[in-house]
Design an enzyme around this catalytic site. Structure first.
Site, PDB file in Angstrom:
ATOM      1  N   CYS A 126       0.804  -1.223   0.000  1.00 44.18           N
ATOM      2  CA  CYS A 126       0.000   0.000   0.000  1.00 44.18           C
ATOM      3  C   CYS A 126       0.831   1.265   0.000  1.00 44.18           C
ATOM      4  CB  CYS A 126      -0.951   0.002   1.191  1.00 44.18           C
ATOM      5  SG  CYS A 126      -1.952  -1.476   1.194  1.00 44.18           S
TER       6      CYS A 126
ATOM      7  N   CYS B  59       0.512   2.478   6.498  1.00 42.41           N
ATOM      8  CA  CYS B  59       0.950   1.109   6.779  1.00 42.41           C
ATOM      9  C   CYS B  59       0.892   0.332   5.477  1.00 42.41           C
ATOM     10  CB  CYS B  59       0.034   0.461   7.809  1.00 42.41           C
ATOM     11  SG  CYS B  59      -1.681   0.418   7.266  1.00 42.41           S
TER      12      CYS B  59
END
Lengths: 734, 471
Positions: free
Chosen positions: B135, B455
């Site tokens: 991500c 994250c």
């Protein structure tokens, strides 16, 4: 005015969370919770209070110990009983308590984290709903059979209803531990929760809290009838229920299970048969009969010699998992192993997964590759069984370095040699190792018979030399025999024991001498076995006679497994060291077999033929030929089956007692543990020392005297045995 | 002229360290800052190039399987690149390099950066490569660009990210693939027939791209649920946070604040000009949902998680000199950044907690200095867990080896224009959205420092400090 005298509760308390009573178990005197008298009394007290409180709509039973729900009943409580009736009444008290929980007017939820064994599991299955953490520490099971007992607090009655007859038998007859996810599939648990990682508290603490939160939620939902305790049954389960409805099917199951038990135990262990009887009574005659049979059988089993023997082994094993030599001065970070054979690679396998950097050194690429493959396979098998993930396997393997030279040995904190059993070679590697290792490095020899002091003779640092005798296969055999010389320092011993404990071993620490303890006891029995072969007892008969008294592996097969060449080697070496006492069989017989290439399983031929996949083992005709050439006449007076068995046992036991007498063995406990876990001495006897206590030293002496008449000093009882025979009050175990 | 001007400003900034309120020197500054009493220095460092964000755009983020369903990933990336070209008007050969981030790769366009650039009207002489870091893939694209410029190898780089979840590579099983590959090598008809004959029904079962963490075999949602439980984040808190995200996104959309979105005429369909996953619901509605991962007692639901999204983003990054030379007015400075990683099992989504104190330390800032926070919202539970972790001395000491906590970002500065929960989260594209949003919010809100944190799968994380460009 009045004074309330309330006995302070120490093991069980409860707290109200809204209308849920959270009952917490915690034995403050121990690392684990056990169902002791105190614990049971307090559970009963607290539950009565909970039931008496009209505000309470449901309850949760939980332990405050992170790694343990309840690990079982208090063994000492059973050991302290003087009669079967006393043991029976213990069982009845447990039955009553759990029956009340089963019939509780409010739902009771068992919230399990850590071991839930024996009485702990019986408590859990008496509750209406069970949930557990999916932690590695969470195991469920009924290990009573391993102590020669049975689940005596309603377990034999409730388990079959809960998981079905076949699974219940499997659980109770094997005593195996079941992980939470498996237990859920089996229908033993309603729900599992995953352990939590770091948060605002330690993972262990928060996981316990979370378990309690979820359990309280479930308890409320149960009370509000938002969830039910019924588990959805799969098609297979439903089918099984239908099939089990037929009495003749059940009968067939009882018969099959009984046959299997008889085949495996040779009738030497009474507990499995009693378990079958309890289950059968409950299922066929109703639970009141079932409970009665369960408690009576529990009482009977509690007084059997087998149970005492198995309990002795269990407690001995616990004692042998402690380091009595203090904390090592240095933490072991790097271990080097010489020789990547079966033993070397096996030692590497049980070391790398403990996070110890491990160097595996061999002299050839082929040998090294084989050894590394063995380590890989050992770990990969765990992946296949879902014990570890493939990443854990890879990360574990990153601790292993395979090499052909001594590079990196300057970092080694300990070196274990597992090279060929030849003093000259051992001397050579010891010198090579000492030249490249730091001064603090310990040199351990994995020899099975060579005296450590002989190996240490060429050492510059004899205080750093020690024996670490592993048993093959290293990843399966639990025993480690550590041998110290009079020069071995205490810290060296402490370090070796510390490593062994990290490797998960049960450890005995013995004095130095040819064959130390284990090999030395085995040798005379092996000599007797050879004698028997010469006297015309065939390999198959020898196997059957030894397995039928409880040896897990028959004596002829054992020789093949160990290797006929190794056996010959040991017999010859120890024969020289101890003289005639180790005689009986002709070593030449073994040597001839080795010459012909009959080295045992590893060469495809030994006493038996290997390779063909047929179940029935074939005797090696070549070996039979050799046996004929060494044939001796058996004295009929001492060659009956029973005498043959006692001859083998006597020689083993006498040597074991002699080891104690000579100070090789520090105590009888380690002697029993070493014999059972290293050599397969029948567990039902509890080891050679407990055997003497149970059988009677005087009776044993009489038998030996009789054999002595025919065979001479092979059967001369040692002094300590004679002392015990003379004075019946002398016992090895209190 | 502009050059000199900037350097003068820089000097003024440096003086501020001694306590001079530089804002008083110029009426322009006073205009820009709503709280002129702030005393803040620039984060410029001697010996380190000033690198700026010229502008950033993105396609509308759509729930996968909707209007973009029939496209390919490079179509989305190309649209973002074209949008950037149009918005910045940069000459097609003025860019030195193009970098894209993506997570699930379409096998036909594995270097999606190149395939997208070729059709976007950029010169075919501009090299392009693709990076992947779950991500934070487009964050990695941007910081790679920063690195190239800082090293003096490039002056102008386009960085972006794309994710296309409407179509993912579904493969034959390993056994089937093995048979098919052997078939290529089989020489005789007999050998081929024998191979075909070895195919069993089980071989035909397809292999879906794993939604689980490869190393732990745990899905991210499951890990998020455990994380929320570990930090004691309740279902209600998570639902409230998700509702906040959707409400703020709705308001930002309605007020036209999401100016980084460029319209997209999808072939055969209408022009798409808005994100389509923003749906403010009610607490009652959200409470009805069952947990999606941990059953039956979990707290993470479809409503408090980010959803599968298609979308692409792009930013233009330059050295300050180059941007000024080309006549641009940059939006922000891209300052210090860090990457962190930790246990992928139990701390999978705690990247922001680790990255935030580290990057602040590097910039010499405190949490209170930050005016604008943009954190990637994978799950409401993940955001709230990170906020709690950052506010815990115990966690800072026990797990991060720090002496004290960094503190929890105040919510009145936090993700004020919605976040991944509401706007959508095309894995590879989210990073550029975060950075562009920080730049836009700094301008709109009159702040000076912004912080991006995210994250990523694999237990990794990222944070970057962004400084408003003086107006």
């Amino acid at each position: 005015f009045c004074v309330f005298i309330v006995a302070a509760r120490t093991h069980v308390n409860y707290e109200l969370k809204d209308d849920v009573a959270v009952v917490r178990l915690n034995d403050p005197t121990s690392k684990v919770n056990t169902l002791s008298k105190q614990m049971e009394a307090e559970i009963t007290q607290v539950m009565n209070e909970v039931w008496g409180n009209a505000q309470v709509k449901s309850a949760v039973v939980i332990s405050t110990k992170p790694g343990c729900f309840v690990a079982g009943a208090d063994i000492n409580m059973i050991k302290a009983c003087k009669s079967a009736e006393e043991v029976t009444s213990l069982s009845q008290e447990g039955q009553k308590m759990f029956e009340k929980i089963e019939k509780s007017p409010i739902p009771v939820v068992a919230a399990i984290n850590g071991s839930c064994l024996g009485g702990g599991l019986e408590l859990a299955i008496a509750c209406q709903y069970r949930l557990a953490t999916k932690s590695k520490k969470t195991v469920l099971g009924t290990p009573e059979v391993l102590l020669g007992l049975l689940p005596g607090a309603g377990g034999t009655q409730r388990l079959p209803k809960m998981v079905g007859l076949p699974t219940a038998f499997d659980m109770m007859l094997t005593g195996r531990n079941i992980r939470a996810d498996k237990a859920k599939k089996m229908g033993l648990l309603h729900q599992i929760i995953d352990p939590l990682g770091p948060g605002l508290k330690s993972p262990e603490e928060r996981t316990m809290e979370y378990l309690e939160e979820v359990a309280v939620g479930v308890a409320k939902d149960l009370a509000a009838k938002k969830v039910t305790v019924d588990k959805k049954k799969g098609l297979i389960q439903k089918l099984q229920d239908v099939v089990m409805g037929f009495p003749f099917v059940r009968k067939q199951i009882y018969n099959t299970v009984t046959k299997k038990v008889m085949k495996q135990t040779k009738g030497l262990y009474p507990a499995p048969l009693k378990i079958i009887e309890c289950v059968q009574s409950g299922v066929e005659k109703g639970s009141s009969t079932g409970y009665q049979v369960e408690s009576e059988n529990f009482g009977k089993l509690g007084m059997t010699a087998e149970s005492r023997a198995l309990i002795g082994l269990y407690q001995g094993q616990v004692a042998c998992k402690k380091n009595n030599f203090g904390t090592p001065e240095r933490e072991l970070k790097t271990l080097a192993i010489l020789g990547a054979g079966l033993m070397g690679a096996g030692i590497a396998q049980v070391t790398v997964d403990k996070g110890v950097a491990t160097i595996l050194k061999d002299t050839t690429l082929e040998g090294l590759a084989r050894g590394q493959q063995q380590v890989y396979k050992g770990l990969n098998d765990k992946v296949k069984k879902r014990g570890i993930t493939s990443f854990e396997r890879d990360a574990t393997l990153s601790f292993l370095t395979g090499q052909l030279d001594y590079s990196g040995f300057q970092k080694a904190d300990m070196v274990i040699e597992a090279v060929f059993e030849d003093l000259a070679i051992k001397h050579q590697v010891l010198k090579e190792v000492e030249a490249v290792t730091p001064a603090h490095c310990i040199f351990a020899s994995n020899t099975s018979a060579l005296p450590i002091r002989d190996i240490a003779a060429v050492s510059k640092r004899p205080e750093k030399v020690i024996g670490m005798h592993y048993f093959s296969p290293v990843d399966k055999m639990q025993l480690l025999e550590i041998i110290t010389t009079d020069k071995t320092s205490k810290d060296t011993t402490a370090s070796a024991v510390a490593l062994g404990l990290r490797q998960g071993k049960i450890i005995i620490v013995v004095g130095d001498g040819p064959g130390f303890y284990t090999t030395r006891c085995l040798a005379p029995m092996l000599a007797e076995a050879v004698r028997l072969l010469q006297e015309g007892v065939g390999p198959k008969m020898l196997d059957s006679l030894t397995t039928s008294i409880g040896f897990p592996v028959g004596m002829a097969t054992l020789a093949d497994e160990v290797g006929i060449d190794v056996a010959a080697h040991v017999a010859e070496d120890l024969g020289k060291a101890f003289g005639q006492r180790f005689g009986g069989g002709n070593v030449e017989l073994l040597k001839t077999m080795v010459q012909k290439g009959f080295k045992g399983r590893k060469s495809g031929k030994g006493c038996f033929l290997y390779g063909a996949k047929s179940k029935d083992k074939q005797v090696n005709p070549g070996a039979e030929e050799i046996l004929k050439t060494f044939k001796l006449t058996a004295p009929p007076a001492v060659s009956g089956n029973e005498d043959v068995q006692y001859r083998l046992i006597c020689r083993f036991v006498n040597e074991a007692v002699l080891c104690l007498q000579e100070g090789i063995l520090p105590d009888p406990i380690q002697g029993d543990i070493g014999a059972v876990f290293g050599l397969g001495f029948p567990p039902c006897f509890g080891g050679p020392f407990r055997f003497v206590d149970t059988f009677g030293a005087d009776r044993l002496l009489q038998k030996m005297k009789r054999y002595e008449e025919f065979y001479g000093n092979h059967f001369t009882p040692c002094q300590l045995l004679q002392d015990h025979a003379r004075d019946p009050s002398k016992r090895f175990h209190k | 002229v502009k050059h000199t001007h900037t350097y003068t400003q820089t000097n003024i900034y440096i003086h501020t360290q001694s306590g001079i309120q530089w804002a008083h020197f110029s009426p322009v500054f006073q205009n820009r800052f709503k709280s002129p009493l702030r005393i803040k220095k620039t984060l410029s460092k001697t010996g380190v190039k000033n690198i700026v964000l010229v502008d950033g755009v993105r396609t509308p983020f759509l729930q996968s399987g909707t209007t973009y369903a029939d496209l390919m990933p490079h179509d989305l990336a190309r649209t973002a690149l074209q949008g950037l070209l149009n918005r910045t008007g940069i000459p097609k050969d003025a860019v030195d390099y193009i970098i894209y981030g993506t997570v699930i790769q379409e096998v036909k366009t594995s270097n999606v950066a190149r395939e997208a650039a070729l059709g976007a009207g950029f010169s075919d002489r501009i090299p392009a490569h693709t990076v992947t870091m779950a991500c934070i893939s487009s964050n990695q694209a941007m910081t790679t660009a920063v690195g190239m410029i800082a090293a003096g190898q490039c002056d102008a780089v386009v960085a972006g990210g794309v994710e296309f979840m409407s179509d993912v590579p579904i493969r034959h099983s390993r056994k089937m693939r093995k048979t098919m590959l052997s078939l290529n090598k089989a020489k005789t008809l007999g050998a081929r027939l024998a191979l075909l004959g070895s195919i069993r029904p089980a071989h035909l079962a397809p292999e879906l791209p794993a939604v689980a963490e490869f190393s732990t075999e745990e899905t991210m949602g499951h890990s998020a649920d455990r994380l929320a439980a570990a930090f004691g984040v309740s279902r209600r808190e998570q639902d409230e946070y998700a509702l906040r995200s959707h409400s703020l996104a709705k308001r930002a959309q309605d007020e036209g604040l999401l100016s980084d979105v460029v319209g997209f005429k999808v072939p055969g369909k209408d022009i798409v000009s808005k994100d389509n996953g923003i749906r403010p619901s009610s607490m009652e509605q959200m409470a009805k949902l069952k947990p999606a991962f941990v059953k039956p007692h979990g707290t993470v639901t479809a409503a408090n998680s980010s959803y599968l999204t298609d979308g692409a983003s792009a930013v233009l990054i330059m050295s300050e000199e180059k941007a000024l030379a080309l006549g641009y007015k940059p939006k922000a400075y891209l300052r210090d950044f860090v990457y962190v990683s930790q246990d992928p099992k139990d701390q999978l989504l705690l990247g922001p907690s680790y990255a935030t104190p580290k990057v602040l330390e590097r910039s010499g800032l405190k949490l209170a200095d930050i005016d604008v926070f943009e954190f990637h919202e994978a799950f409401a539970g993940q955001i709230l867990s990170n906020l709690k972790a950052m506010d815990s001395d115990w966690f800072a000491k026990t797990y991060m080896g720090r002496t004290s906590k960094v503190g929890s970002p105040p919510l009145d500065k936090f993700n004020l224009w919605g976040g991944s929960l509401s706007l959508g989260h095309p894995f590879g594209a989210t990073g550029c959205r975060l950075v562009t949003t920080v730049a836009h919010r700094l301008k709109k809100e009159g702040g000076q420092y912004g912080l991006v944190a995210a994250c990523a799968a694999g237990g990794q994380g990222h944070a970057m400090v962004i400084e408003a460009y003086p107006q």
